[in-house]
Scaffold this motif. Sequence first.
Motif, short mmCIF file in Angstrom:
data_model
loop_
_atom_site.label_atom_id
_atom_site.label_comp_id
_atom_site.label_asym_id
_atom_site.label_seq_id
_atom_site.Cartn_x
_atom_site.Cartn_y
_atom_site.Cartn_z
N CYS A 32 0.84 -1.21 0.00
CA CYS A 32 0.00 0.00 0.00
C CYS A 32 0.87 1.26 0.00
CB CYS A 32 -0.93 -0.01 1.22
SG CYS A 32 -2.20 -1.29 1.19
N THR A 33 1.97 1.22 0.74
CA THR A 33 2.87 2.37 0.76
C THR A 33 3.49 2.61 -0.61
OG1 THR A 33 3.36 1.91 3.09
CG2 THR A 33 4.87 3.36 1.93
N MET A 34 3.88 1.52 -1.29
CA MET A 34 4.44 1.67 -2.63
C MET A 34 3.40 2.22 -3.60
SD MET A 34 7.58 0.86 -2.39
CE MET A 34 7.97 0.80 -4.12
N PHE A 35 2.16 1.77 -3.45
CA PHE A 35 1.09 2.30 -4.31
C PHE A 35 0.91 3.80 -4.07
CE2 PHE A 35 -3.41 3.55 -4.37
CZ PHE A 35 -3.67 3.44 -5.73
N LEU A 36 0.94 4.23 -2.80
CA LEU A 36 0.80 5.65 -2.50
C LEU A 36 1.97 6.44 -3.06
CD1 LEU A 36 -0.62 7.99 -1.08
CD2 LEU A 36 0.59 7.34 1.03
N HIS A 37 3.19 5.87 -2.99
CA HIS A 37 4.36 6.57 -3.51
C HIS A 37 4.24 6.78 -5.02
CE1 HIS A 37 8.51 7.63 -4.32
NE2 HIS A 37 8.59 6.61 -5.17
N TYR A 38 3.90 5.72 -5.75
CA TYR A 38 3.80 5.86 -7.21
C TYR A 38 2.65 6.79 -7.59
CZ TYR A 38 7.21 2.13 -7.83
OH TYR A 38 8.36 1.38 -7.82
N THR A 39 1.54 6.74 -6.83
CA THR A 39 0.43 7.66 -7.10
C THR A 39 0.86 9.10 -6.87
OG1 THR A 39 -1.11 5.94 -6.40
CG2 THR A 39 -1.97 8.17 -6.55
N THR A 40 1.67 9.32 -5.82
CA THR A 40 2.18 10.67 -5.53
C THR A 40 3.05 11.17 -6.68
OG1 THR A 40 2.12 10.22 -3.16
CG2 THR A 40 3.54 12.01 -3.90
N CYS A 41 3.95 10.33 -7.15
CA CYS A 41 4.83 10.73 -8.26
C CYS A 41 4.01 11.03 -9.52
CB CYS A 41 5.85 9.64 -8.53
SG CYS A 41 7.01 9.35 -7.17
N LEU A 42 2.96 10.22 -9.75
CA LEU A 42 2.13 10.43 -10.93
C LEU A 42 1.36 11.75 -10.83
CD1 LEU A 42 1.22 9.19 -13.60
CD2 LEU A 42 -0.61 8.01 -12.35
N TRP A 43 0.83 12.03 -9.65
CA TRP A 43 0.12 13.30 -9.46
C TRP A 43 1.06 14.49 -9.69
CZ3 TRP A 43 -4.53 14.92 -9.70
CH2 TRP A 43 -5.61 14.12 -9.29
N PHE A 44 2.29 14.41 -9.21
CA PHE A 44 3.22 15.53 -9.38
C PHE A 44 3.58 15.71 -10.85
CE2 PHE A 44 7.42 17.54 -9.34
CZ PHE A 44 7.19 18.61 -8.49
N ALA A 45 3.78 14.59 -11.57
CA ALA A 45 4.13 14.68 -12.99
C ALA A 45 2.99 15.28 -13.80
CB ALA A 45 4.49 13.30 -13.52
N VAL A 46 1.76 14.89 -13.47
CA VAL A 46 0.60 15.44 -14.19
C VAL A 46 0.41 16.91 -13.83
CG1 VAL A 46 -1.91 15.28 -14.42
CG2 VAL A 46 -0.52 13.21 -14.43
N GLY A 47 0.67 17.28 -12.58
CA GLY A 47 0.45 18.65 -12.14
C GLY A 47 1.46 19.65 -12.66
N LEU A 48 2.54 19.19 -13.30
CA LEU A 48 3.55 20.11 -13.84
C LEU A 48 3.10 20.79 -15.12
CD1 LEU A 48 6.86 18.10 -13.24
CD2 LEU A 48 6.02 20.10 -11.99
N ASN A 49 1.98 20.38 -15.67
CA ASN A 49 1.45 21.07 -16.86
C ASN A 49 1.15 22.54 -16.52
OD1 ASN A 49 1.56 18.78 -18.44
ND2 ASN A 49 -0.49 18.10 -17.81
N PRO A 50 1.19 23.41 -17.54
CA PRO A 50 0.95 24.84 -17.27
C PRO A 50 -0.35 25.11 -16.52
CG PRO A 50 1.78 24.53 -19.49
CD PRO A 50 1.51 23.16 -18.96
N GLU A 51 -1.39 24.32 -16.79
CA GLU A 51 -2.67 24.54 -16.13
C GLU A 51 -2.89 23.58 -14.96
OE1 GLU A 51 -5.66 24.18 -19.07
OE2 GLU A 51 -4.97 25.90 -20.26
N GLY A 52 -1.82 22.85 -14.58
CA GLY A 52 -1.96 21.84 -13.53
C GLY A 52 -2.06 22.43 -12.14
N TRP A 53 -2.30 21.50 -11.19
CA TRP A 53 -2.52 21.92 -9.81
C TRP A 53 -1.21 22.37 -9.14
CZ3 TRP A 53 -0.26 19.55 -5.56
CH2 TRP A 53 0.43 18.37 -5.81
N VAL A 54 -0.05 21.93 -9.65
CA VAL A 54 1.23 22.31 -9.05
C VAL A 54 1.45 23.81 -9.22
CG1 VAL A 54 3.73 22.03 -9.18
CG2 VAL A 54 2.23 20.03 -9.36
N GLY A 55 1.22 24.32 -10.43
CA GLY A 55 1.39 25.75 -10.65
C GLY A 55 0.36 26.58 -9.91
N ALA A 56 -0.87 26.06 -9.81
CA ALA A 56 -1.92 26.81 -9.13
C ALA A 56 -1.65 26.97 -7.64
CB ALA A 56 -3.27 26.13 -9.36
N THR A 57 -0.94 26.01 -7.04
CA THR A 57 -0.64 26.08 -5.60
C THR A 57 0.77 26.57 -5.32
OG1 THR A 57 0.02 23.75 -5.68
CG2 THR A 57 -2.28 24.22 -5.07
N ASN A 58 1.50 27.00 -6.36
CA ASN A 58 2.88 27.48 -6.20
C ASN A 58 3.78 26.45 -5.49
OD1 ASN A 58 2.29 30.01 -7.41
ND2 ASN A 58 1.46 30.76 -5.45
#
Length: 399
Positions: A32-58
């Motif tokens: 379960c921890t490994m699943f959470l880790h890979y999900t976290t990495c996937l969310w960060f990679a997707v959020g790096l898009n110009p309109e993603g959540w990473v840029g919106a939250t600085n």
Amino acid sequence: MSGLPRCVRRWNRQHTREARAVGLFLMTMVMCTMFLHYTTCLWFAVGLNPEGWVGATNLELLPTSEQYLKTVEWALSRMPPSRTTENMLLNTQMERFIALLATGSAILIGSVFTSIVTNELSDIRRAHRTRSEAKNQVEDYIGAFPVSWELENGLRDYFRRNTQAGLTPSKQDMSKVLPEHLYRELCREALSPVLVNHEFFGKLAGRFVALQYDLCHKALTDWSVSPHETLFSTGPTCTSMLIVACGSIWYRRMHASASCELAMDPKPKSSSSFRRRSWASILPMDGRQPAFASQLGTCDWLCEACLWTPWNYVGKAMSETSASLLCLSHQSLQELISVHKDVRSQVYMYARIFVKSLNDLDELSDLPVPMPSEGLTFLADRGPLRLGEASQTMSSYRD
């Protein structure tokens, strides 16, 4: 990593059901921890898009460690099914897809985790109930027929040891779950290496493949014992040769004077001085091996004499760890050589050599008897005897 599953299965066999349940729980938590880790990495990679959540939250302005922690919080917050409506309002289509995928995976993993925990707890309760019923039956019996305090403690120790370690599945268990051809092959490949240390049986089975199959499949029976379980004590009639397939066995020979009395007495009796001594004085308490005890490991054997002559135990054996033994009785050996007539003459000649070597010993024991290597090599390498020679050896077999 290819050997990891086998190591896990071996660890499971050597520990109690409770320990296996804890190990399975921890392994599931790691997954379960490994699943959470890979999900976290996937969310960060997707959020790096110009309109993603990473840029919106600085998030890019924070240190790497804080970026990871914030992304973990974001991934966990998007998993509950109650957030599905809110997840559909995310900025990009990829984020909405990842949110749905994470929610579905979380529901599936949660269901599997709950099922594993429930099944393990149910198995533990069922095993405890079975052991409790058996223990209560024994206690009711000794309540109706009082026995000595020493034997009562021994019975309690037996049940306590059985709850601490699981026993190896038997050949009978394997025969119920495998087809006949696979069961025969499994017996041959699993049990034939145990015979390699025995110079006569090892070479004989190596030369005659059909004999090897029948010896492992039909003649040998297995016996699983718990730690510190007594295998035999001085006095009773021995019916089977014992071969250690796995585990460790301690053997103590009687005193020389008592040994000689047993050799002269056709119905030997237990030595009173031997029975008064505690087995704790025999086993090594500080890692040193006592001078009057022998430790046997894999491929060692005891009580071979019972195959070739009437024999009574002249010592005491106890398992040091959980062990699996192979038993070969005189009756099974007779049935085997009655079918494989091409090896009958070698077996009869070996019996004569063995009994002669046994009679030459100064002290009797259940340990392997030293044999002349020249005679064994001659028997293993030669072909079948002529009919006259074979009939001559048959007349003296077990006389």
